[in-house]
Design a protein around this motif. Structure first.
Motif, PDB file in Angstrom:
ATOM      1  N   VAL A   1      -9.086  22.093  -4.655  1.00  0.00           N
ATOM      2  CA  VAL A   1      -8.201  22.159  -3.481  1.00  0.00           C
ATOM      3  C   VAL A   1      -9.021  22.636  -2.285  1.00  0.00           C
ATOM      4  O   VAL A   1      -9.690  23.679  -2.365  1.00  0.00           O
ATOM      5  N   ILE A   2      -8.959  21.870  -1.200  1.00  0.00           N
ATOM      6  CA  ILE A   2      -9.700  22.232   0.019  1.00  0.00           C
ATOM      7  C   ILE A   2      -8.757  22.194   1.205  1.00  0.00           C
ATOM      8  O   ILE A   2      -8.042  21.207   1.413  1.00  0.00           O
ATOM      9  N   LEU A   3      -8.756  23.273   1.978  1.00  0.00           N
ATOM     10  CA  LEU A   3      -8.010  23.327   3.238  1.00  0.00           C
ATOM     11  C   LEU A   3      -9.001  23.657   4.337  1.00  0.00           C
ATOM     12  O   LEU A   3      -9.656  24.702   4.295  1.00  0.00           O
ATOM     13  N   GLU A   4      -9.122  22.773   5.316  1.00  0.00           N
ATOM     14  CA  GLU A   4     -10.062  22.980   6.395  1.00  0.00           C
ATOM     15  C   GLU A   4      -9.495  22.433   7.700  1.00  0.00           C
ATOM     16  O   GLU A   4      -8.520  21.672   7.690  1.00  0.00           O
ATOM     17  N   GLN A   5     -10.118  22.844   8.792  1.00  0.00           N
ATOM     18  CA  GLN A   5      -9.723  22.343  10.101  1.00  0.00           C
ATOM     19  C   GLN A   5     -10.663  21.233  10.536  1.00  0.00           C
ATOM     20  O   GLN A   5     -11.879  21.370  10.484  1.00  0.00           O
ATOM     21  N   VAL A   6     -10.054  20.104  10.933  1.00  0.00           N
ATOM     22  CA  VAL A   6     -10.824  18.977  11.465  1.00  0.00           C
ATOM     23  C   VAL A   6     -10.267  18.672  12.851  1.00  0.00           C
ATOM     24  O   VAL A   6      -9.144  18.171  12.969  1.00  0.00           O
ATOM     25  N   GLN A   7     -11.039  19.047  13.866  1.00  0.00           N
ATOM     26  CA  GLN A   7     -10.601  18.938  15.254  1.00  0.00           C
ATOM     27  C   GLN A   7      -9.303  19.754  15.445  1.00  0.00           C
ATOM     28  O   GLN A   7      -9.303  20.947  15.246  1.00  0.00           O
TER      29      GLN A   7
ATOM     30  N   GLU B   1     -11.064  26.156  -5.455  1.00  0.00           N
ATOM     31  CA  GLU B   1     -10.411  26.124  -4.147  1.00  0.00           C
ATOM     32  C   GLU B   1     -11.370  26.550  -3.047  1.00  0.00           C
ATOM     33  O   GLU B   1     -12.303  27.331  -3.266  1.00  0.00           O
ATOM     34  N   SER B   2     -11.114  26.003  -1.863  1.00  0.00           N
ATOM     35  CA  SER B   2     -11.855  26.380  -0.656  1.00  0.00           C
ATOM     36  C   SER B   2     -10.859  26.318   0.493  1.00  0.00           C
ATOM     37  O   SER B   2     -10.534  25.235   0.997  1.00  0.00           O
ATOM     38  N   VAL B   3     -10.390  27.501   0.902  1.00  0.00           N
ATOM     39  CA  VAL B   3      -9.335  27.580   1.912  1.00  0.00           C
ATOM     40  C   VAL B   3      -9.881  28.289   3.147  1.00  0.00           C
ATOM     41  O   VAL B   3     -10.297  29.449   3.074  1.00  0.00           O
ATOM     42  N   THR B   4      -9.869  27.572   4.271  1.00  0.00           N
ATOM     43  CA  THR B   4     -10.289  28.173   5.537  1.00  0.00           C
ATOM     44  C   THR B   4      -9.221  29.167   5.994  1.00  0.00           C
ATOM     45  O   THR B   4      -8.057  28.805   6.136  1.00  0.00           O
ATOM     46  N   PRO B   5      -9.581  30.423   6.208  1.00  0.00           N
ATOM     47  CA  PRO B   5      -8.571  31.426   6.590  1.00  0.00           C
ATOM     48  C   PRO B   5      -8.146  31.282   8.053  1.00  0.00           C
ATOM     49  O   PRO B   5      -8.850  30.708   8.884  1.00  0.00           O
ATOM     50  N   GLY B   6      -6.968  31.839   8.326  1.00  0.00           N
ATOM     51  CA  GLY B   6      -6.513  31.948   9.709  1.00  0.00           C
ATOM     52  C   GLY B   6      -5.907  30.701  10.318  1.00  0.00           C
ATOM     53  O   GLY B   6      -5.602  30.696  11.515  1.00  0.00           O
ATOM     54  N   LEU B   7      -5.698  29.653   9.544  1.00  0.00           N
ATOM     55  CA  LEU B   7      -5.085  28.443  10.106  1.00  0.00           C
ATOM     56  C   LEU B   7      -3.572  28.618  10.154  1.00  0.00           C
ATOM     57  O   LEU B   7      -2.958  29.087   9.193  1.00  0.00           O
TER      58      LEU B   7
ATOM     59  N   PHE C   1      -5.547  13.342  -3.032  1.00  0.00           N
ATOM     60  CA  PHE C   1      -4.447  13.220  -2.068  1.00  0.00           C
ATOM     61  C   PHE C   1      -4.839  14.028  -0.838  1.00  0.00           C
ATOM     62  O   PHE C   1      -5.157  15.218  -0.937  1.00  0.00           O
ATOM     63  N   ILE C   2      -4.820  13.366   0.320  1.00  0.00           N
ATOM     64  CA  ILE C   2      -5.262  13.989   1.570  1.00  0.00           C
ATOM     65  C   ILE C   2      -4.087  14.069   2.534  1.00  0.00           C
ATOM     66  O   ILE C   2      -3.426  13.059   2.803  1.00  0.00           O
ATOM     67  N   VAL C   3      -3.842  15.265   3.042  1.00  0.00           N
ATOM     68  CA  VAL C   3      -2.729  15.513   3.966  1.00  0.00           C
ATOM     69  C   VAL C   3      -3.293  16.006   5.290  1.00  0.00           C
ATOM     70  O   VAL C   3      -4.115  16.926   5.320  1.00  0.00           O
ATOM     71  N   TRP C   4      -2.824  15.383   6.379  1.00  0.00           N
ATOM     72  CA  TRP C   4      -3.206  15.813   7.731  1.00  0.00           C
ATOM     73  C   TRP C   4      -1.971  16.405   8.404  1.00  0.00           C
ATOM     74  O   TRP C   4      -0.936  15.768   8.476  1.00  0.00           O
ATOM     75  N   LEU C   5      -2.110  17.640   8.893  1.00  0.00           N
ATOM     76  CA  LEU C   5      -0.996  18.326   9.549  1.00  0.00           C
ATOM     77  C   LEU C   5      -1.458  18.885  10.889  1.00  0.00           C
ATOM     78  O   LEU C   5      -2.594  19.364  11.010  1.00  0.00           O
ATOM     79  N   PRO C   6      -0.611  18.838  11.915  1.00  0.00           N
ATOM     80  CA  PRO C   6      -0.993  19.386  13.236  1.00  0.00           C
ATOM     81  C   PRO C   6      -1.014  20.907  13.202  1.00  0.00           C
ATOM     82  O   PRO C   6      -0.093  21.545  12.682  1.00  0.00           O
ATOM     83  N   LEU C   7      -2.071  21.479  13.760  1.00  0.00           N
ATOM     84  CA  LEU C   7      -2.209  22.935  13.813  1.00  0.00           C
ATOM     85  C   LEU C   7      -1.607  23.497  15.090  1.00  0.00           C
ATOM     86  O   LEU C   7      -1.395  22.769  16.070  1.00  0.00           O
ATOM     87  N   ASN C   8      -1.360  24.793  15.080  1.00  0.00           N
ATOM     88  CA  ASN C   8      -0.950  25.484  16.292  1.00  0.00           C
ATOM     89  C   ASN C   8      -2.103  25.394  17.288  1.00  0.00           C
ATOM     90  O   ASN C   8      -3.238  25.731  16.971  1.00  0.00           O
ATOM     91  N   ALA C   9      -1.816  24.917  18.504  1.00  0.00           N
ATOM     92  CA  ALA C   9      -2.876  24.630  19.479  1.00  0.00           C
ATOM     93  C   ALA C   9      -3.729  25.854  19.793  1.00  0.00           C
ATOM     94  O   ALA C   9      -4.958  25.788  19.812  1.00  0.00           O
ATOM     95  N   ALA C  10      -3.083  27.005  20.037  1.00  0.00           N
ATOM     96  CA  ALA C  10      -3.815  28.219  20.407  1.00  0.00           C
ATOM     97  C   ALA C  10      -4.717  28.680  19.267  1.00  0.00           C
ATOM     98  O   ALA C  10      -5.896  28.999  19.465  1.00  0.00           O
ATOM     99  N   ASP C  11      -4.161  28.694  18.049  1.00  0.00           N
ATOM    100  CA  ASP C  11      -4.953  29.131  16.903  1.00  0.00           C
ATOM    101  C   ASP C  11      -6.056  28.140  16.600  1.00  0.00           C
ATOM    102  O   ASP C  11      -7.138  28.508  16.127  1.00  0.00           O
ATOM    103  N   SER C  12      -5.796  26.856  16.881  1.00  0.00           N
ATOM    104  CA  SER C  12      -6.818  25.840  16.647  1.00  0.00           C
ATOM    105  C   SER C  12      -8.038  26.089  17.540  1.00  0.00           C
ATOM    106  O   SER C  12      -9.173  26.019  17.081  1.00  0.00           O
ATOM    107  N   ARG C  13      -7.794  26.389  18.800  1.00  0.00           N
ATOM    108  CA  ARG C  13      -8.902  26.676  19.723  1.00  0.00           C
ATOM    109  C   ARG C  13      -9.638  27.951  19.313  1.00  0.00           C
ATOM    110  O   ARG C  13     -10.868  28.035  19.408  1.00  0.00           O
TER     111      ARG C  13
END
Length: 431
Positions: free
Chosen positions: A333-339, A295-301, A409-421
Motif C-alpha cells: 500500500v502506497i500513499l503519496e502526493q503527486v502534484q 506500506e508507505s504512507v506520506t504523512p500530513g496529507l 488499484f490506483i486512486v487519485w483524490l484531490p488534496l486540500n490546496a493549502a496543505d498540498s502547497r
C-alpha cells in the motif's frame, strides 16, 4: 419499454418539427398574400388618382398580366382598369384596360358584383378581380385589379411549401430515427443494467435465504434437541444472515448514491491518518491469511470529504488485495502526493487479470474469478462501491494488472490546496 420510449420520442420530435414547419410556411404564405394584396390596393389607388387627373394611359390584355407600352406608373405592374359610373350606376366609361379584352359585359358583371358586396373594397373570387370604389359628389369610379397572377403565384407557393414540407418531414423522420437510437442508448444500457442488477441481487439474496430456510427446517425437525446439539445449524444461519445483511447494506449504499441521498460528513481530515487507521486492523487479518503487508504512507496529507467513506474505500481495496494475494501473498500500500493530488495504490501479487476484464471490474456483481466468489465470501459489490465513493469525491480509480507485477488499484483524490502547497515546500526543503 425502450421501444415504446423510442416511438414516443420520434412522435414528439416529428410533431414539434411539423408544427414549426407549418408555422414557418403559414407565415411565409400569409406574408406573401399580404404583399400581393397591398400591391394590388396600391395599384388600385394609384389608378383612381391617375383616372381622376386624366393621365391613365395603361393598356393591357386582361387576364394575361400583360402591360402596355403606355405604362407611366410603377404600380402598373398590376393589371388594372377603372370603370366610371353614371348616377344610375350604368357604365359611363372604361379606362386603363384593353377594350378588346375588358368588354362592357365583363365590366357590368364586375360592377354589379362589387356594388352587391356593399363594401368599399373587396375581392371577387369568381371573376379573379380585386376592387376599390371611389365615391365623390360628382361621380363614382371603381378600379378593378386582375388577381390571376396573384392566384397562380399563391398556388405555386403553397404547392412548393407542401413539397418542401413533405421532403423535410421525410428527412427529419430519418434523422429522428437516428437521434432516438443515439439518445436512448444510455437509457437502454441503464435499463439493461438495472434488469441485470435486479436479477443478480435476487440470485445473491436467494442463496443465503435458501441456506437459512434449510437450517431452520433441520432445527424444526429435531425439536427435542438442545441448542448446543443444533449449534452447527444455528451458526450457519447466523453466518448467512450476516452476509445477507451486508449485501442489503451495500445495495442500499449504491442505490442512495445514485439518488444522491447518502449523507456525507464533508470536512477537512487527515488522509494519511485515515489510511493508517485502516492499515492497522488489516495487519492481523493479513497475518492470519499468511499475507505480507507492506506500506508507505506520506504523512500530513489532508483532503476535503467524508472521512468515513474514504476509510471504507481503503478497507475495500485492502480486503480485495488480501483475498487475491496469490501464491506470493504480498500486498503493498502506497500513499503519496503527486502534484496537487493524492495517489493511493494497493498492489497484490495475485494472478494477472486479463485485459478484457479490467474494464468490467467496477461493475456490480462482477467477479473476475467466479470460481472463488462464493468461497471468498464476496458479492462483487466492493469495487463498485469503491468507484462510487471515488466519484463522489471528484477523483478517479483504475486498475492495472500484469503477470510480473500482479494487480494494482490506483486512486487519485484531490488534496486540500493549502496543505498540498505546504507538503510541496517541505519536500523541497528536504531535498
Amino acid at each position: 419499454m425502450i421501444k415504446k420510449l423510442r416511438r414516443k420520442f420520434i412522435i414528439i420530435n416529428m410533431s414539434l418539427i411539423f408544427i414549426v414547419l407549418m408555422a414557418v410556411f403559414s407565415v411565409l404564405c400569409f406574408s406573401s398574400y399580404q404583399k400581393y394584396e397591398n400591391d394590388n390596393m396600391n395599384a388600385l389607388r394609384h389608378s383612381l388618382e391617375d383616372n381622376r387627373l386624366g393621365t391613365n394611359e395603361t393598356k393591357f390584355e386582361f387576364g394575361k398580366d400583360r402591360i402596355g407600352r403606355g405604362e407611366k406608373s410603377p404600380f402598373n405592374l398590376v393589371p388594372v382598369f377603372v370603370v366610371t359610373l353614371n348616377d344610375d350606376n350604368t357604365i359611363a366609361s372604361i379606362t386603363g384596360g384593353n377594350q378588346s379584352t375588358v368588354t362592357e359585359d365583363l365590366a357590368s358583371e364586375a360592377v354589379a358584383a362589387a356594388l352587391e358586396t356593399g363594401e368599399r373594397r373587396g375581392n371577387l373570387k369568381s371573376l379573379s378581380l380585386r376592387f376599390l370604389i371611389d365615391n365623390t359628389s360628382d361621380f363614382t369610379r371603381i378600379a378593378f385589379a386582375d388577381t390571376t397572377h396573384e392566384s397562380s403565384s399563391m398556388r405555386s407557393l403553397i404547392l412548393t411549401s407542401l413539397l418542401i414540407l413533405a421532403g423535410s418531414m421525410a428527412a427529419f423522420f430519418i434523422i429522428s430515427l437516428f437521434l432516438a437510437k443515439w439518445a436512448l442508448t444510455p437509457v437502454e444500457r441503464a435499463w439493461d443494467q438495472q434488469n441485470q442488477f435486479i436479477a443478480d441481487a435476487s440470485h445473491e439474496l436467494k442463496t443465503p435465504l435458501t441456506v437459512i430456510l434449510a437450517n431452520l427446517k433441520i432445527l424444526l425437525s429435531h425439536k427435542e434437541e438442545t441448542i448446543s446439539n443444533q449449534f452447527r445449524w444455528i451458526e450457519n444461519t447466523h453466518t448467512e444472515a450476516s452476509r445477507m445483511k451486508k449485501l442489503v447494506e451495500n445495495l442500499l449504499f449504491l442505490a442512495r448514491s445514485e439518488s444522491n441521498t447518502v449523507p456525507a460528513a464533508v470536512n477537512t481530515f487527515n488522509l494519511s491518518d485515515a489510511v493508517w487507521s485502516c492499515l492497522l486492523p488489516f495487519e492481523s487479518v493479513a497475518f492470519e491469511q499468511g499475507v505480507t503487508l507492506n506500506e508507505s504512507v506520506t504523512p500530513g496529507l489532508s483532503m476535503l470529504g467524508d472521512e468515513g467513506q474514504i476509510k471504507q474505500l481503503t478497507a475495500i481495496l485492502l480486503d480485495n488485495a488480501c483475498k487475491y494475494a496469490g501464491k506470493e501473498k504480498k500486498v503493498t500500500v502506497i500513499l503519496e502526493q503527486v502534484q496537487e493530488k493524492a495517489c493511493l495504490s494497493v498492489n497484490n501479487t495475485g494472478d494477472a487479470i486479463p485485459p478484457g476484464e479490467l474494464s468490467h471490474l467496477f461493475e456490480r456483481f462482477y467477479r473476475s474469478d467466479k470460481s472463488r466468489a462464493r468461497t471468498e465470501g464476496g458479492y462483487g459489490l466492493g469495487l463498485s462501491i469503491a468507484q462510487t465513493i471515488v466519484k463522489k469525491h471528484k477523483g478517479r480509480i483504475h486498475a492495472e494488472s500484469s503477470a510480473q507485477s500482479g494487480t494494482t488499484f490506483i486512486v487519485w483524490l484531490p488534496l486540500n490546496a493549502a496543505d498540498s502547497r505546504k507538503q510541496k515546500e517541505i519536500r523541497q526543503l528536504n531535498s
